[in-house]
Write an enzyme that holds these catalytic residues in place. Structure first.
Site, PDB file in Angstrom:
ATOM      1  N   PHE A 199      51.363  27.469  46.705  1.00 32.96           N
ATOM      2  CA  PHE A 199      50.824  28.808  46.631  1.00 32.96           C
ATOM      3  C   PHE A 199      49.306  28.821  46.837  1.00 32.96           C
ATOM      4  CE2 PHE A 199      54.467  29.059  43.446  1.00 32.96           C
ATOM      5  CZ  PHE A 199      55.358  29.395  44.436  1.00 32.96           C
ATOM      6  N   TRP A 203      50.947  37.151  46.339  1.00 31.34           N
ATOM      7  CA  TRP A 203      50.030  36.025  46.156  1.00 31.34           C
ATOM      8  C   TRP A 203      50.808  34.710  46.081  1.00 31.34           C
ATOM      9  CZ3 TRP A 203      49.484  32.216  42.461  1.00 31.34           C
ATOM     10  CH2 TRP A 203      48.291  31.499  42.475  1.00 31.34           C
ATOM     11  N   HIS A 204      52.003  34.770  45.481  1.00 34.79           N
ATOM     12  CA  HIS A 204      52.777  33.550  45.308  1.00 34.79           C
ATOM     13  C   HIS A 204      53.397  33.058  46.614  1.00 34.79           C
ATOM     14  CE1 HIS A 204      52.515  34.474  40.982  1.00 34.79           C
ATOM     15  NE2 HIS A 204      52.721  33.191  40.828  1.00 34.79           N
ATOM     16  N   GLY A 205      53.563  33.905  47.579  1.00 42.95           N
ATOM     17  CA  GLY A 205      54.119  33.424  48.830  1.00 42.95           C
ATOM     18  C   GLY A 205      54.517  34.535  49.770  1.00 42.95           C
TER      19      GLY A 205
END
Length: 482
Positions: A482, A325-327
């Site tokens: 993000f 989800w963060h990248g």
């Protein structure tokens, strides 16, 4: 526009005055004003992506109505999965398509198979992960009969795109925010003052702490540079403080802004660096995302109710998805796996909920056991942040090899090291204020309340002076990417 910019300093008071003077106690007009303001706020980043936000909003608004009105369970299920798939496609194309194509191409090339798979090279729409999760939670809650579908498009669009939380959260729930948008909101002086105080502390975290720590973290995380293990460890420490000051600072400004408008947002941080173990850390860090994954992914997968191996699998899934989800980078995936490895022993030993209270509550200092737990947890977290911040896995391993080498015992040495010592004083001042205020929603909520008013005002003026005089380079908030 950035929260820490002149443009926002003009934008917010303008909206505040229009909201309370021109639209007072007229909920529909207030909601329409804030929706228009939110769309303007988003368009200031890139007006082209405003159409993507509106499309996502219309998609989930319409499907929510179809799910509630479905005549059969199978029809309800079809509409639900259509929404899930379309939202995931929307997020996947912009955020993950190039990552998976490049990973597949490199993997095939490694076994001698050459392909001509091409990337899209799309610009990542700012805030897409956050407003997509707003829409997903809304649709899931309707499907599970937790809420009724919203029939007023203005109210629903306002819920999705409310400008304080639109870019980097907190990730709100329809069950929490939508009822507030229906209720009459009246101006409360004490609430507004408290909101201003929280905004002030958020600006201090971002401008004085995070941006100044970023100066040294950027130097020490330069992939081309070579430093000692002690220097890299100091850089990792600065990044740990930077990301906390940056993201929790954003959350404080967002929550404080909403309070100025008579709206309460979910709390997003609860002094995570004072956690005594990793499980407590994850209950206190990015709370809105952690609870989102818990409620909408971990529990539906079975949580810890389906045996040992299923518990292990579900835990790894949650942390893997959190990393992704963060990248779209392998560094984030390794960061997620590492945190899963930290967390699992506590879960399997039944110790993941042993620290539910506030550390050293009612006491000025922690016990030795508490201090040891805080130090160990912060160290583990800082090691994990190395992967989060590194440009690549190779870069992360290079830093870790230096940290776990004899050069760890050398005195740190890098450009601007003398300024770094000054910055450390700022960081410890910041952590001390956070420690003193750890029993409150934010550190200075009741700071100096037992002191004369002149002392409190002097403290706020000191914070304001530091914001204007010690500001580092104006950096975009980390979580915007993000």
């Amino acid at each position: 526009m950035l929260f820490n910019s002149i443009n926002y300093a003009i934008f917010l008071p303008t909206i505040f005055l229009l909201y309370w003077l021109a639209c007072r106690q007229r909920v529909r007009l207030q909601n329409l004003l804030l929706l228009v303001a939110s769309y303007f706020f988003y368009a200031c980043w890139d007006w082209r992506f405003l159409f993507l936000l509106i499309f996502s909003t219309i998609l989930n608004f319409g499907i929510g109505i179809q799910i509630e009105g479905a005549k059969t369970p199978s029809a309800k299920r079809r509409w639900f999965w259509l929404s899930i798939c379309l939202n995931m496609v929307l997020l996947g194309v912009f955020k993950y398509y190039d990552f998976f194509v490049l990973s597949l191409r490199d993997s095939l090339s490694g076994i001698g198979v050459e392909t001509n798979l091409s990337t899209l090279d799309l610009i990542l729409p700012i805030g897409i992960s956050f407003y997509t999760f707003h829409g997903l939670s809304y649709v899931i809650d309707i499907y599970l009969d937790r809420i009724r579908s919203e029939r007023n498009y203005i109210d629903y669009a306002f819920f999705v795109s409310f400008f304080p939380l639109l870019i980097a959260g907190p990730i709100e729930r329809a069950t929490h925010l939508l009822p507030q948008l229906k209720a009459t909101r009246t101006f409360d002086y004490d609430t507004a003052v408290d909101g201003m105080r929280q905004i002030l502390w958020g600006l201090f975290k971002k401008i004085v702490i995070a941006d100044n720590c970023a100066r040294f973290a950027n130097i020490l995380f330069d992939p081309a540079a070579e430093y000692s293990g002690s220097s890299y460890l100091l850089g990792a420490f600065f990044f740990s403080i930077q990301i906390y000051g940056d993201f929790s600072g954003y959350s404080d400004i967002a929550i404080g802004t909403a309070r100025l408008l008579g709206i309460n947002l979910l709390r997003n941080f609860a002094y995570p660096y004072f956690s005594r173990d990793i499980a407590e850390f994850w209950r206190r860090w990015h709370i809105s995302l952690t609870t989102w994954f818990r409620d909408y992914l971990y529990f539906p997968l079975g949580g810890n109710r389906r045996g040992l191996w299923r518990t292990v699998l579900n835990t790894f899934i949650i942390f893997l998805v959190s990393g992704l989800w963060h990248g779209a980078n392998w560094t984030f995936i390794v960061w997620g796996v590492l945190n899963a490895c930290y967390f699992l022993p506590l879960l399997l030993l039944g110790k993941n909920r042993q620290h539910l209270d506030i550390v050293a509550k009612g006491r000025r200092f922690p016990s030795f056991t508490e201090f040891r737990g805080i130090t160990f947890t912060f160290t583990l977290t800082t090691i994990a942040w190395i992967f989060f911040r590194a440009e690549s896995l190779t870069h992360a391993w290079k830093i870790l090899r230096a940290v776990f080498s004899p050069s760890l015992f050398q005195w740190p040495s890098f450009p601007t090291i003398n300024y770094a010592y000054v910055n450390l004083i700022l960081v410890f001042f910041f952590l001390w204020i956070e420690w003193l205020g750890r029993e409150e929603p934010y550190a200075i909520a009741k700071f100096g309340q037992s002191r004369p008013a002149v002392v409190r005002v002097a403290f706020y003026l000191l914070i304001g002076f530091m914001i204007f005089s010690l500001q580092g380079r104006q950096n975009q908030f980390i979580y915007f990417q993000f």
